[in-house]
Write a protein that holds these residues in place. Structure first.
Motif, PDB file in Angstrom:
ATOM      1  N   THR A   1       5.880  10.008  -0.726  1.00  0.00           N
ATOM      2  CA  THR A   1       5.081   8.787  -0.630  1.00  0.00           C
ATOM      3  C   THR A   1       5.979   7.599  -0.319  1.00  0.00           C
ATOM      4  O   THR A   1       7.021   7.421  -0.954  1.00  0.00           O
ATOM      5  CB  THR A   1       4.322   8.503  -1.945  1.00  0.00           C
ATOM      6  OG1 THR A   1       3.400   9.575  -2.196  1.00  0.00           O
ATOM      7  CG2 THR A   1       3.533   7.200  -1.856  1.00  0.00           C
ATOM      8  N   ALA A   2       5.577   6.812   0.673  1.00  0.00           N
ATOM      9  CA  ALA A   2       6.272   5.560   0.964  1.00  0.00           C
ATOM     10  C   ALA A   2       5.456   4.403   0.396  1.00  0.00           C
ATOM     11  O   ALA A   2       4.230   4.383   0.532  1.00  0.00           O
ATOM     12  CB  ALA A   2       6.436   5.376   2.473  1.00  0.00           C
ATOM     13  N   ARG A   3       6.123   3.472  -0.267  1.00  0.00           N
ATOM     14  CA  ARG A   3       5.459   2.253  -0.718  1.00  0.00           C
ATOM     15  C   ARG A   3       5.779   1.184   0.321  1.00  0.00           C
ATOM     16  O   ARG A   3       6.954   0.902   0.578  1.00  0.00           O
ATOM     17  CB  ARG A   3       5.966   1.870  -2.110  1.00  0.00           C
ATOM     18  CG  ARG A   3       5.184   0.757  -2.780  1.00  0.00           C
ATOM     19  CD  ARG A   3       3.782   1.185  -3.173  1.00  0.00           C
ATOM     20  NE  ARG A   3       3.005   0.082  -3.745  1.00  0.00           N
ATOM     21  CZ  ARG A   3       1.688   0.078  -3.836  1.00  0.00           C
ATOM     22  NH1 ARG A   3       0.975   1.124  -3.428  1.00  0.00           N
ATOM     23  NH2 ARG A   3       1.052  -0.944  -4.342  1.00  0.00           N
TER      24      ARG A   3
ATOM     25  N   ALA B   1       7.663  10.335   4.956  1.00  0.00           N
ATOM     26  CA  ALA B   1       6.457   9.495   4.966  1.00  0.00           C
ATOM     27  C   ALA B   1       6.836   8.148   5.547  1.00  0.00           C
ATOM     28  O   ALA B   1       7.828   7.546   5.125  1.00  0.00           O
ATOM     29  CB  ALA B   1       5.891   9.336   3.553  1.00  0.00           C
ATOM     30  N   SER B   2       6.052   7.678   6.518  1.00  0.00           N
ATOM     31  CA  SER B   2       6.427   6.452   7.231  1.00  0.00           C
ATOM     32  C   SER B   2       5.446   5.317   7.006  1.00  0.00           C
ATOM     33  O   SER B   2       4.232   5.531   6.950  1.00  0.00           O
ATOM     34  CB  SER B   2       6.500   6.728   8.741  1.00  0.00           C
ATOM     35  OG  SER B   2       7.561   7.606   9.018  1.00  0.00           O
ATOM     36  N   CYS B   3       5.994   4.106   6.918  1.00  0.00           N
ATOM     37  CA  CYS B   3       5.153   2.914   6.849  1.00  0.00           C
ATOM     38  C   CYS B   3       4.667   2.569   8.253  1.00  0.00           C
ATOM     39  O   CYS B   3       5.379   2.778   9.234  1.00  0.00           O
ATOM     40  CB  CYS B   3       5.946   1.742   6.285  1.00  0.00           C
ATOM     41  SG  CYS B   3       6.337   1.917   4.535  1.00  0.00           S
TER      42      CYS B   3
ATOM     43  N   THR C   1       0.851  -1.182   0.000  1.00  0.00           N
ATOM     44  CA  THR C   1       0.000   0.000   0.000  1.00  0.00           C
ATOM     45  C   THR C   1       0.890   1.236   0.000  1.00  0.00           C
ATOM     46  O   THR C   1       2.088   1.146   0.242  1.00  0.00           O
ATOM     47  CB  THR C   1      -0.942  -0.006   1.227  1.00  0.00           C
ATOM     48  OG1 THR C   1      -1.896   1.032   1.085  1.00  0.00           O
ATOM     49  CG2 THR C   1      -0.168   0.202   2.521  1.00  0.00           C
ATOM     50  N   SER C   2       0.303   2.392  -0.290  1.00  0.00           N
ATOM     51  CA  SER C   2       1.073   3.637  -0.301  1.00  0.00           C
ATOM     52  C   SER C   2       0.670   4.535   0.862  1.00  0.00           C
ATOM     53  O   SER C   2      -0.505   4.587   1.234  1.00  0.00           O
ATOM     54  CB  SER C   2       0.832   4.408  -1.610  1.00  0.00           C
ATOM     55  OG  SER C   2       1.344   3.702  -2.713  1.00  0.00           O
ATOM     56  N   VAL C   3       1.655   5.212   1.435  1.00  0.00           N
ATOM     57  CA  VAL C   3       1.390   6.195   2.478  1.00  0.00           C
ATOM     58  C   VAL C   3       1.949   7.528   2.009  1.00  0.00           C
ATOM     59  O   VAL C   3       3.150   7.667   1.793  1.00  0.00           O
ATOM     60  CB  VAL C   3       2.047   5.791   3.818  1.00  0.00           C
ATOM     61  CG1 VAL C   3       1.876   6.892   4.853  1.00  0.00           C
ATOM     62  CG2 VAL C   3       1.464   4.487   4.331  1.00  0.00           C
ATOM     63  N   LYS C   4       1.061   8.500   1.803  1.00  0.00           N
ATOM     64  CA  LYS C   4       1.483   9.804   1.291  1.00  0.00           C
ATOM     65  C   LYS C   4       1.375  10.865   2.375  1.00  0.00           C
ATOM     66  O   LYS C   4       0.380  10.912   3.100  1.00  0.00           O
ATOM     67  CB  LYS C   4       0.599  10.192   0.094  1.00  0.00           C
ATOM     68  CG  LYS C   4       1.053  11.460  -0.616  1.00  0.00           C
ATOM     69  CD  LYS C   4       0.255  11.690  -1.897  1.00  0.00           C
ATOM     70  CE  LYS C   4       0.795  12.910  -2.660  1.00  0.00           C
ATOM     71  NZ  LYS C   4       0.150  13.053  -3.978  1.00  0.00           N
TER      72      LYS C   4
ATOM     73  N   THR D   1      10.995   4.915   7.218  1.00  0.00           N
ATOM     74  CA  THR D   1      10.588   6.260   6.814  1.00  0.00           C
ATOM     75  C   THR D   1      11.268   6.707   5.524  1.00  0.00           C
ATOM     76  O   THR D   1      12.494   6.700   5.421  1.00  0.00           O
ATOM     77  CB  THR D   1      10.921   7.280   7.929  1.00  0.00           C
ATOM     78  OG1 THR D   1      10.236   6.905   9.124  1.00  0.00           O
ATOM     79  CG2 THR D   1      10.510   8.687   7.523  1.00  0.00           C
ATOM     80  N   CYS D   2      10.452   7.099   4.543  1.00  0.00           N
ATOM     81  CA  CYS D   2      10.996   7.676   3.308  1.00  0.00           C
ATOM     82  C   CYS D   2      11.346   9.132   3.547  1.00  0.00           C
ATOM     83  O   CYS D   2      10.543   9.900   4.099  1.00  0.00           O
ATOM     84  CB  CYS D   2       9.948   7.598   2.188  1.00  0.00           C
ATOM     85  SG  CYS D   2       9.733   5.947   1.517  1.00  0.00           S
ATOM     86  N   HIS D   3      12.527   9.513   3.092  1.00  0.00           N
ATOM     87  CA  HIS D   3      13.004  10.887   3.237  1.00  0.00           C
ATOM     88  C   HIS D   3      13.365  11.436   1.867  1.00  0.00           C
ATOM     89  O   HIS D   3      14.281  10.928   1.204  1.00  0.00           O
ATOM     90  CB  HIS D   3      14.234  10.915   4.157  1.00  0.00           C
ATOM     91  CG  HIS D   3      14.965  12.216   4.139  1.00  0.00           C
ATOM     92  ND1 HIS D   3      16.272  12.336   3.699  1.00  0.00           N
ATOM     93  CD2 HIS D   3      14.560  13.466   4.495  1.00  0.00           C
ATOM     94  CE1 HIS D   3      16.646  13.611   3.794  1.00  0.00           C
ATOM     95  NE2 HIS D   3      15.639  14.303   4.279  1.00  0.00           N
TER      96      HIS D   3
END
Lengths: 85, 85, 85
Positions: free
Chosen positions: A78-80, A40-42, A31-34, A66-68
């Motif tokens: 957005t993190a996948r 953006a963190s899972c 899933t994606s987290v925007k 966490t996407c940076h």
């Protein structure tokens, strides 16, 4: 015979305990987290498999989940996120 | 009864043999591999799930395990690498 | 003893039923799907773990399995697709 009784018994227990369905049905779900800004963190229990950034910015993963996005000005990140279910 | 003895016995064996912990504990683990230049490779046994490039450059995966950033000048490339543990 | 007979019996059944090989051999496999334009979809049964776009464009995932590159002009889109095998 004792043999066939045990056969049936063992299979029954395995099915009831869901020892068998687990590995067979295991699937990869993503899933994606925007988020606004550059992070953006899972959710807990999920893993980052990739990230996307506005402005085609480069990214890295911080702290494992966490996407940076690396641009100084960043409108969205957005993190996948994937896990086994 | 023989029934309850077998029940317990079977569960004991399953747990001891680790037939049950395996599927239940299987998790998706991911890490990043960053390299200078335009190539970054995942270690053996891991799969590339995504790549990141400096300058917002486009990417593709070569040979199944190597991220390739497509700009002619590229300062860094990161491969996102996952496996089941 | 009944104990050792049951031990052997249970292990035999587990091996024959392939309860054990399944989880142990489960692996994460990934492949890329590249398309012209701004959309690229993973085949049924696979999950999108990341996307790549020409022009360093940002992306999102639509409908769970399709990479969508967000620039108005887009020459190619690649979906990175993974599954358990």
């Amino acid at each position: 015979s004792l043999d066939s009784v045990m056969d049936k018994k063992i299979k029954d227990i395995l099915n009831r305990l869901e020892y068998s369905p687990f590995p067979v049905s295991k699937k990869l779900l993503c899933t994606s987290v925007k988020s606004q800004g550059r992070l953006a963190s899972c959710p807990a229990g999920m893993s980052v498999t990739g990230c996307a950034c506005g402005y085609g910015c480069g990214w890295d993963v911080q702290g494992g989940t966490t996407c940076h996005c690396q641009c100084s000005v960043m409108d969205w990140t957005t993190a996948r996120c994937c896990y086994l279910a």
